[in-house]
Design a protein around this motif. Structure first.
Motif, PDB file in Angstrom:
ATOM      1  N   VAL A  58      14.959  25.442  36.696  1.00 29.43           N
ATOM      2  CA  VAL A  58      14.012  26.551  36.862  1.00 29.43           C
ATOM      3  C   VAL A  58      13.074  26.230  38.031  1.00 29.43           C
ATOM      4  CG1 VAL A  58      12.206  27.942  35.809  1.00 29.43           C
ATOM      5  CG2 VAL A  58      14.154  27.150  34.432  1.00 29.43           C
ATOM      6  N   GLN A  59      12.990  27.141  38.974  1.00 25.14           N
ATOM      7  CA  GLN A  59      12.083  27.009  40.123  1.00 25.14           C
ATOM      8  C   GLN A  59      11.125  28.198  40.117  1.00 25.14           C
ATOM      9  OE1 GLN A  59      14.078  27.011  43.915  1.00 25.14           O
ATOM     10  NE2 GLN A  59      12.188  27.093  45.093  1.00 25.14           N
ATOM     11  N   VAL A  60       9.826  27.937  40.062  1.00 27.89           N
ATOM     12  CA  VAL A  60       8.811  28.988  40.020  1.00 27.89           C
ATOM     13  C   VAL A  60       8.197  29.121  41.409  1.00 27.89           C
ATOM     14  CG1 VAL A  60       6.670  29.791  38.967  1.00 27.89           C
ATOM     15  CG2 VAL A  60       8.346  28.519  37.592  1.00 27.89           C
ATOM     16  N   VAL A  61       8.220  30.354  41.944  1.00 31.03           N
ATOM     17  CA  VAL A  61       7.653  30.633  43.272  1.00 31.03           C
ATOM     18  C   VAL A  61       6.531  31.652  43.089  1.00 31.03           C
ATOM     19  CG1 VAL A  61       8.072  31.517  45.588  1.00 31.03           C
ATOM     20  CG2 VAL A  61       9.856  30.202  44.410  1.00 31.03           C
ATOM     21  N   GLU A  62       5.318  31.241  43.397  1.00 29.21           N
ATOM     22  CA  GLU A  62       4.184  32.161  43.318  1.00 29.21           C
ATOM     23  C   GLU A  62       4.091  32.918  44.642  1.00 29.21           C
ATOM     24  OE1 GLU A  62      -0.703  32.162  43.001  1.00 29.21           O
ATOM     25  OE2 GLU A  62       0.436  30.357  42.431  1.00 29.21           O
ATOM     26  N   ALA A  63       4.404  34.206  44.635  1.00 30.80           N
ATOM     27  CA  ALA A  63       4.399  35.006  45.874  1.00 30.80           C
ATOM     28  C   ALA A  63       4.342  36.479  45.526  1.00 30.80           C
ATOM     29  CB  ALA A  63       5.639  34.712  46.722  1.00 30.80           C
ATOM     30  N   VAL A  64       3.498  37.192  46.256  1.00 27.19           N
ATOM     31  CA  VAL A  64       3.469  38.655  46.200  1.00 27.19           C
ATOM     32  C   VAL A  64       4.349  39.130  47.351  1.00 27.19           C
ATOM     33  CG1 VAL A  64       2.066  40.731  46.332  1.00 27.19           C
ATOM     34  CG2 VAL A  64       1.153  38.677  45.256  1.00 27.19           C
ATOM     35  N   VAL A  65       5.413  39.875  47.070  1.00 27.94           N
ATOM     36  CA  VAL A  65       6.397  40.243  48.089  1.00 27.94           C
ATOM     37  C   VAL A  65       6.325  41.737  48.380  1.00 27.94           C
ATOM     38  CG1 VAL A  65       7.950  38.371  47.491  1.00 27.94           C
ATOM     39  CG2 VAL A  65       8.195  40.559  46.346  1.00 27.94           C
ATOM     40  N   ASP A  66       6.696  42.062  49.608  1.00 25.06           N
ATOM     41  CA  ASP A  66       6.804  43.441  50.076  1.00 25.06           C
ATOM     42  C   ASP A  66       7.723  43.418  51.293  1.00 25.06           C
ATOM     43  OD1 ASP A  66       6.525  46.139  50.295  1.00 25.06           O
ATOM     44  OD2 ASP A  66       4.348  46.150  50.374  1.00 25.06           O
ATOM     45  N   VAL A  67       7.826  44.559  51.989  1.00 26.45           N
ATOM     46  CA  VAL A  67       8.762  44.642  53.122  1.00 26.45           C
ATOM     47  C   VAL A  67       8.183  44.042  54.391  1.00 26.45           C
ATOM     48  CG1 VAL A  67       9.920  46.652  52.178  1.00 26.45           C
ATOM     49  CG2 VAL A  67       7.936  46.970  53.648  1.00 26.45           C
ATOM     50  N   GLU A  68       6.891  43.722  54.429  1.00 27.53           N
ATOM     51  CA  GLU A  68       6.311  43.097  55.617  1.00 27.53           C
ATOM     52  C   GLU A  68       5.169  42.167  55.176  1.00 27.53           C
ATOM     53  OE1 GLU A  68       3.310  46.846  56.722  1.00 27.53           O
ATOM     54  OE2 GLU A  68       4.897  46.222  58.100  1.00 27.53           O
ATOM     55  N   ALA A  69       4.950  41.131  55.993  1.00 29.29           N
ATOM     56  CA  ALA A  69       3.935  40.129  55.669  1.00 29.29           C
ATOM     57  C   ALA A  69       2.577  40.565  56.215  1.00 29.29           C
ATOM     58  CB  ALA A  69       4.335  38.778  56.268  1.00 29.29           C
ATOM     59  N   ASN A  70       1.605  40.723  55.330  1.00 32.05           N
ATOM     60  CA  ASN A  70       0.223  41.024  55.715  1.00 32.05           C
ATOM     61  C   ASN A  70      -0.661  40.834  54.481  1.00 32.05           C
ATOM     62  OD1 ASN A  70       0.886  43.215  54.169  1.00 32.05           O
ATOM     63  ND2 ASN A  70       0.882  44.681  55.834  1.00 32.05           N
ATOM     64  N   THR A  71      -1.894  41.260  54.595  1.00 39.22           N
ATOM     65  CA  THR A  71      -2.827  41.164  53.467  1.00 39.22           C
ATOM     66  C   THR A  71      -2.959  42.533  52.818  1.00 39.22           C
ATOM     67  OG1 THR A  71      -4.006  39.394  54.594  1.00 39.22           O
ATOM     68  CG2 THR A  71      -5.141  40.498  52.788  1.00 39.22           C
TER      69      THR A  71
END
Length: 826
Positions: A58-71
């Motif tokens: 099990v690998q846990v990745v903390e990330a908020v994803v979308d189609v482009e990288a920004n804030t």
């Protein structure tokens, strides 16, 4: 996802929006070697790390994803499954109790970069549970050719747009099908408003896509070849035009050459004429010169003659002068002798006078000769001058003629040389153009060969393309035939099942009709007996009625035979009925004894008399509660079974140890839920019965296990049909919310509503259960005391379950009360 079968080649799972990942056990049971959980909520991600830090798969990745990288703002709701980077628009309409807790600015990671960094090998499962952006993420992955590494894709999507710019489940489904994915499985029962689709990339679509790419490349190549052919054809046309122009120029040159040849011939003729004229002039000039020379010779001869005459005249004059001098001397001598000879003077004077006369004549002759000589000299000088002038003029004419002849000859030679040079240049240019024409013809022939070969290759490519398309169409037709055969077999199987079902219905109708016929035969037998008595009376009175009597006797024999057979059948049926009644009575007694034994140590006695509840059904329900370990029991329609269920459940709880598997209130999250469900939730539309049952419960020791709801019958519309059903929507929705994190086990007892709106009064039971609890395990017991659950309702239930593609099974229980057990997702 427990009912989903994963492809055996899948060894990696990427779960976007994992939450608490209730599917982890399913992944591990499916022997997934690498499980990647991507979660944007920091607290949930930390809990996942702590829970699975000892699990290397099990690998846990903390990330908020979308189609482009920004804030972007990350919207957090009271139900974590609804967290999203999109602002909610219609969320509260479907989840009234959900509220937004906060909006946190987060660094959003590009989904394409995330997948690349994870280094996923082909043959993986992608789970997309990202409210509001599911289709956007899938589209972004497809654009960057990252979706092709996943063999299966599981998508959670809302049927209606609940967030800004969200795509609906139908739009996601249509888009995935356009990308060559087919639905391997779907779950519309856990939450009907938010179904789950599992897509499998179609190998046929991939091959078809490859063929389409090959076809596109071939079409592109053919187009390029066509363009090249058009270009070459245009070049050929241009070359042909140029060749025509060159041929026209060559024709013009040929015409010019022929004109020049004619001009050369005319010039040659002119030169020959001039040469003839020149030779003629030369001959004439030579003749003139010869004549002039002859004239000059003649003049020279004349001059010589004149000079000889002049010399002769001069010599004659000299002779005369000599003679005159001699005569003068003689005269002086004579004069001297006359003086001497005076005598002789006179004599001599006569002679002297004669001589003087002769001298004057001679003087005159001399003077005339001098005049003739001077005239001859003048004539000679004039002739000489004329001859000199004539000679000079002739010389000038000869020179001019020579110069003219030389000039004409030079000019003719120059023109001839120029014409020869121009002709040679034209011939050289003509040879060059002939060589160029030969080269162009060779180039054109080569181009024609190339075009023919390309045309041949184009034809071969088109034939190959046609073969590929024919093979694809053949495979598709074969698959369609296979699908058609499977569908026909399923239809035949269904038809056989319908025929079997209809056979049993017909047998039941035949039994009922047999009983009616027995009664009719009894009536007919009585009437025939009367006719027979009457016939016997007629026989005693009339012998003629014998035939009629025989006929009546034969008819009576037949009827008696049939009646005997029917009586035997009825006797057998009655015996079987009595046997069944005895057996049922035995079962009822045994069941009652079993129930009394089961509840022997309970403080309150079990009373079944005048309740309408058979002992065998009561015993079955008791055993079901004891063996099933249900998380919750639902009851539509109440009565003695409610008290029995509560009593059995309390008995079971007393027998369970601390490791029991039933859901108790202490195990549920009190912070997330306002209220908790009781173990038994009942719906009753009769106000009086509800009050009486509540009183009985309050007087019992198990009242805390039952949530009794007065649920009046309200209008319910489903697919254009109107029904009356319990007002239970809010309670079922709350149950779905409570058990949303795991798969629960529900035991459903259906005893109502009774027939109010035709034969389909209990049909809405299944539609309500599937709308809110389709993701859970359902064991539905339909107790049919008054035929409220008939064949039409059962048929519709089957059609609804098949349409939802749910796993289900049915079993008709061998109880005195008509009871059907329906298992869904079990």
């Amino acid at each position: 996802m427990q009912n989903i079968k994963l492809d055996q080649s899948i060894k990696t799972v990427v779960h976007l929006g994992a939450g608490y990942c209730s599917e982890l056990a399913f992944y591990q049971d499916s022997k997934i070697e690498r499980i990647i959980l991507v979660e944007g909520d920091a607290e949930i991600a930390q809990e996942l790390r702590e829970s699975y830090q000892t699990n290397p798969s099990v690998q846990v990745v903390e990330a908020v994803v979308d189609v482009e990288a920004n804030t972007k703002p990350f919207f957090v709701f009271s139900l974590s499954e609804l967290n999203s980077v999109r602002r909610a628009t219609s969320l509260t309409e479907f989840f009234p109790s959900v509220r937004q807790l906060s909006s946190v600015e987060k660094n959003v990671q590009d989904i394409n970069t995330l997948v690349q960094n994870l280094k996923i090998s082909e043959g993986a499962l992608l789970v997309v549970d990202l409210p509001g952006i599911s289709l956007d993420v899938l589209t972004h992955l497809e654009v960057h050719d990252q979706l092709s590494v996943f063999t299966q894709v599981c998508v959670h999507a809302n049927r209606s747009a609940l967030y800004e710019s969200e795509s609906t489940a139908d739009e996601v489904k249509s888009w995935m099908e356009e990308q060559g994915f087919v639905i391997e499985a779907k779950d519309e029962n856990t939450d009907f408003d938010r179904p789950v689709f599992v897509f499998q990339r179609s190998a046929l679509f991939i091959k078809n896509k490859e063929l389409q790419e090959v076809n596109t490349n071939l079409i592109k190549k053919v187009a390029e070849q066509s363009d090249l052919l058009c270009t070459e054809h245009q070049e050929k046309v241009d070359l042909s035009n140029k060749l025509n122009e060159e041929q026209e120029k060559f024709s013009t040159l040929l015409a010019d050459h022929s004109a020049l040849s004619k001009r050369k011939e005319s010039l040659d003729d002119a030169v020959s004429q001039l040469t003839g004229q020149l030779s003629q002039l030369k001959s004439e000039l030579d003749a003139t010169i010869l004549k002039k020379n002859e004239d000059i010779d003649q003049l020279k001869k004349k001059i010589v003659d004149l000079e000889s005459i002049h010399s002769s005249v001069s010599s004659a004059l000299d002779d005369l002068k000599v003679e005159h001098g001699a005569q003068a001397d003689l005269l002086s001598t004579e004069r001297e002798q006359k003086a001497d000879l005076a005598n002789l003077l006179k004599e001599e004077q006569s002679k002297l006078a004669a001589l003087l006369a002769d001298n004057s004549v001679l003087s005159k002759q001399n003077e005339s000769l001098d005049d003739a000589v001077s005239q001859l000299t003048e004539q000679l000088s004039q002739v000489k001058n004329e001859l000199e002038k004539s000679a000079l003029k002739n010389n000038e004419d000869v020179k001019q003629l020579k110069i003219q002849i030389e000039n004409n000859q030079t000019q003719n030679n120059t023109e001839v040389e120029g014409l020869k040079k121009q002709i040679s240049e034209l011939l050289v240019d003509l040879d060059t153009k002939k060589i160029a024409i030969v080269g162009l013809e060779k180039n054109i022939s080569d181009q024609v060969l190339v075009l023919q070969s390309e045309k041949k290759s184009k034809v071969e490519l088109q034939e190959t393309l046609k073969k590929i398309q024919a093979d694809s169409e053949k495979k598709l037709s074969d698959q369609e035939e296979a699908y058609t055969k499977i569908k026909d077999e399923l239809d035949k199987t269904k038809a056989k099942l319908d025929e079997t079902h209809q056979y049993f219905i017909n047998r039941r109708k035949q039994a009922e009709e047999g009983e009616v016929k027995i009664k009719e035969l009894s009536v007919i037998n009585a009437s025939l007996q009367k006719e027979l008595d009457h016939a016997k009376t007629l026989i005693e009175n009339e012998a003629t009625a014998k035939k009629h009597l025989d006929l009546l006797e034969s008819k009576l024999v037949d009827l008696l035979t049939k009646q005997s057979e029917q009586i035997n059948q009825n006797t057998n049926a009655l015996g079987q009925h009595v046997t069944r009644m005895v057996t049922n009575s035995s079962k009822q007694i045994e069941s009652f004894v079993g129930l009394q034994s089961y509840f022997a140590n309970d403080g309150q006695p079990l009373v079944l008399q005048n309740t309408g509840l058979s002992s065998d059904l009561a015993l079955y329900l008791t055993e079901k509660i004891h063996s099933t370990n249900s998380d919750c029991i639902l009851q539509f329609g109440t009565g003695a079974t409610t008290l029995l269920l509560a009593k059995a459940l309390r008995k079971q709880q007393f027998q369970k140890t601390e490791n029991h598997k039933l859901v108790v209130h202490d195990q549920l999250d009190m912070e997330k839920l306002d209220t908790l469900p009781r173990h038994i939730i009942c719906f009753e539309h009769d106000k009086k019965q509800t009050s009486q049952l509540q009183t009985d419960l309050n007087n019992s020791s198990f009242h805390n296990l039952v949530d009794l709801n007065f649920s009046p019958l309200v209008d319910y519309r489903h697919k254009g049909e109107d029904f009356l059903f319990y007002d239970c929507k809010a309670k079922l929705q709350h149950l779905a919310h409570v058990f949303s994190q795991r798969t629960a086990k529900f035991l459903v007892l259906v005893e109502g509503p009774n027939t109010l709106d035709g034969c389909l009064s209990r049909y809405p039971v299944l539609t309500h259960l599937l709308k809110y609890l389709s993701a859970h395990q359902l064991q539905i017991l339909i107790v049919d005391k008054d035929n409220s659950f008939n064949a039409e309702t059962e048929k519709r239930w089957d059609e609804l379950l098949e349409k939802r593609e749910l796993v289900f099974s049915k079993k008709r229980l061998a109880l005195t009360t008509n009871t059907l057990l329906l298992n869904i997702n079990v």
